[in-house]
Scaffold this active site. Sequence first.
Site, PDB file in Angstrom:
ATOM      1  N   ARG A   5      -1.780 -24.644 -19.759  1.00 58.37           N
ATOM      2  CA  ARG A   5      -2.878 -24.087 -18.967  1.00 58.37           C
ATOM      3  C   ARG A   5      -4.197 -24.421 -19.640  1.00 58.37           C
ATOM      4  O   ARG A   5      -4.535 -23.873 -20.679  1.00 58.37           O
ATOM      5  CB  ARG A   5      -2.721 -22.569 -18.838  1.00 58.37           C
ATOM      6  CG  ARG A   5      -1.381 -22.114 -18.245  1.00 58.37           C
ATOM      7  CD  ARG A   5      -1.250 -22.514 -16.791  1.00 58.37           C
ATOM      8  NE  ARG A   5      -0.096 -21.897 -16.173  1.00 58.37           N
ATOM      9  CZ  ARG A   5      -0.148 -21.043 -15.167  1.00 58.37           C
ATOM     10  NH1 ARG A   5      -1.305 -20.715 -14.641  1.00 58.37           N
ATOM     11  NH2 ARG A   5       0.959 -20.527 -14.660  1.00 58.37           N
ATOM     12  N   PRO A  59      -8.029  -1.871  -5.814  1.00 64.04           N
ATOM     13  CA  PRO A  59      -7.090  -1.137  -6.673  1.00 64.04           C
ATOM     14  C   PRO A  59      -6.173  -2.098  -7.417  1.00 64.04           C
ATOM     15  O   PRO A  59      -5.566  -2.975  -6.819  1.00 64.04           O
ATOM     16  CB  PRO A  59      -6.302  -0.279  -5.666  1.00 64.04           C
ATOM     17  CG  PRO A  59      -7.191  -0.152  -4.474  1.00 64.04           C
ATOM     18  CD  PRO A  59      -7.951  -1.448  -4.406  1.00 64.04           C
ATOM     19  N   GLU A  60      -6.110  -1.939  -8.733  1.00 58.37           N
ATOM     20  CA  GLU A  60      -5.276  -2.793  -9.561  1.00 58.37           C
ATOM     21  C   GLU A  60      -4.112  -1.973 -10.117  1.00 58.37           C
ATOM     22  O   GLU A  60      -3.870  -0.855  -9.669  1.00 58.37           O
ATOM     23  CB  GLU A  60      -6.117  -3.414 -10.681  1.00 58.37           C
ATOM     24  CG  GLU A  60      -7.294  -4.248 -10.197  1.00 58.37           C
ATOM     25  CD  GLU A  60      -6.872  -5.553  -9.515  1.00 58.37           C
ATOM     26  OE1 GLU A  60      -5.687  -5.932  -9.610  1.00 58.37           O
ATOM     27  OE2 GLU A  60      -7.735  -6.193  -8.896  1.00 58.37           O
TER      28      GLU A  60
END
Length: 275
Positions: A156, A2-3
Site C-alpha cells: 500500500r 456514525p462510526e
Amino acid sequence: MPELPEVEVSRQGLLPYLSGECIVGAVVRTPKLRHEIPAGLGSRLAGLRVDAILRRGKYLLFDCQSHAGGGWLILHLGMSGSLRLVPPDTPARPHDHVDLLFAGTVLRLRDPRRFGALLWHEGAAVDTHPALLALGIEPLSDGFDGDWLYAATRRRHGPIKPLLMDGHLVVGIGNIYAVESLHQAGISPRRAADRICCERYRGLAEAIRSTLQTSIAAGGSSVRDYVHSDGGAGCFQLSCAVYGRAGEACPRCAGTVRVIRQAGRSTFYCPRCQN
C-alpha cells in the site's frame, strides 16, 4: 457519519430493552433508504424474538433466527441515521422512516439523508450477506494488532490516514478516530503506509484500540446528527487532541495544529510531533 463507537454505543443502549423481546410488527413510511426496504417487513418480523444484537463494522445485526422463518435484520445508520426508543403513542416526525414495534416500546429509525439501510437475511450465516462479505478486520478484535497492520500494508503506497478509513481493510475507523489515533501514535497522516515500520504499527494499533474504546466510554461523538437511543449525545469530540483544532497548540508539543484535505476529508495533525 456514525462510526464503530457510535454503532457500538447504540447496540449497548438497545440491549437491555430489546434482547429477548418479541417483535409485534413494523411501520414503514418510506419504501427505500439506500436500498429498497424488504416488502412486507412488518408481517415478516411479527412474532420473531430478538435473541441478540450484534455489531459487524458499522452494521447492527438483530438475531431473530430462533423461530421458524427467522433470520437477521441488518441495519446501517448511513450518514445521518439514529435509533430512538420511544413510547408507542409518540407521533412520527419528518425523517422518521421505520418503526419496529415491541410490546410497550417502539424502536424508531430516523434518517434525514436516507443513506442508511434496513435489510433482511434468512438463515444462520449472516456473514454471507453481500453487505458484510467484503468488510475488513474488526479493530477491537484479538486478530487486530501492529503485526497484522504491518503485513496488510506492505503493498500500500498511499498515505496511511485514508487507508485506515478503508472499510475493506479495517472497519469502523472514521475520520475523527483516524486523526486522533495517528496523533496519539505520532505518525503523520501523509506518510506512505508501506514506509511505516512494524514497531510504529504496533503503537498505531494500540492507539486505534485505545481511541475507539475511549470514545465508546464517552458515548461516541455527536458532531452533527448522531444521538443515543435515549436521545442523549456523545461527548468524545470535546476531548480531541487535534481534530477540529486547526491553528491551536498541539497538547503534546505546543506545535500548531494544521488541517489538510485527504480523500475529500479534513485531516488535522501536528507537523512537529507527527512524522
